[in-house]
Design a protein around this motif. Sequence first.
Motif: not given
Length: 168
Positions: A59-69, A88-94
């Motif tokens: 949670q709270e990755t603070h990345l943009s949609p282009k920043d998957k890498h 701002k915000a941002g969530v990810a599942i690996l």
Amino acid sequence: MGRETKETEENRKTRHKMVVVGPHVSIITLNVHGLNSPIKRHRVAGWIKEQDPTICCLQETHLSPKDKHRLRVKGWRTILQANNEQKKAGVAILISDKVDFKAKQIKKDKEGQYIMIKGTLHQEDITLINIYAPNTGAPKFVKQLLIELKEDINNNTIIVGDFNTPLK
């Protein structure tokens, strides 16, 4: 005596079902408070490798949609994320390459507050919801989100995240 025998038989059936369910699954979750710093990304990647879970929710990755890498971790090719254009915000599942996971459906918002993934893990249906609730109005946000997703939630749903909710 007859009741004990019946309960023992039920326990044996339940144990047998548990064995059939499949391999061990572990999930870790972490509010990373931003991943724009290369040093911080390196530390988080090291922590993920050290913990070696099946699934890692951030949670709270603070990345943009282009920043998957920027979320790449060796051994973790499946990376699903919801991000905000303003970082701002941002969530990810690996999801670890060590498991058989197939995504069937993904729902996420444009603010990067949640992502929901429906799929199969070791041929078993699973729904994962990773939430980063806003700092203000968090309980209301979580309640509203769960109402909106109620058709997708079932016994195989796992909800994790940073709910920003005080205990009182």
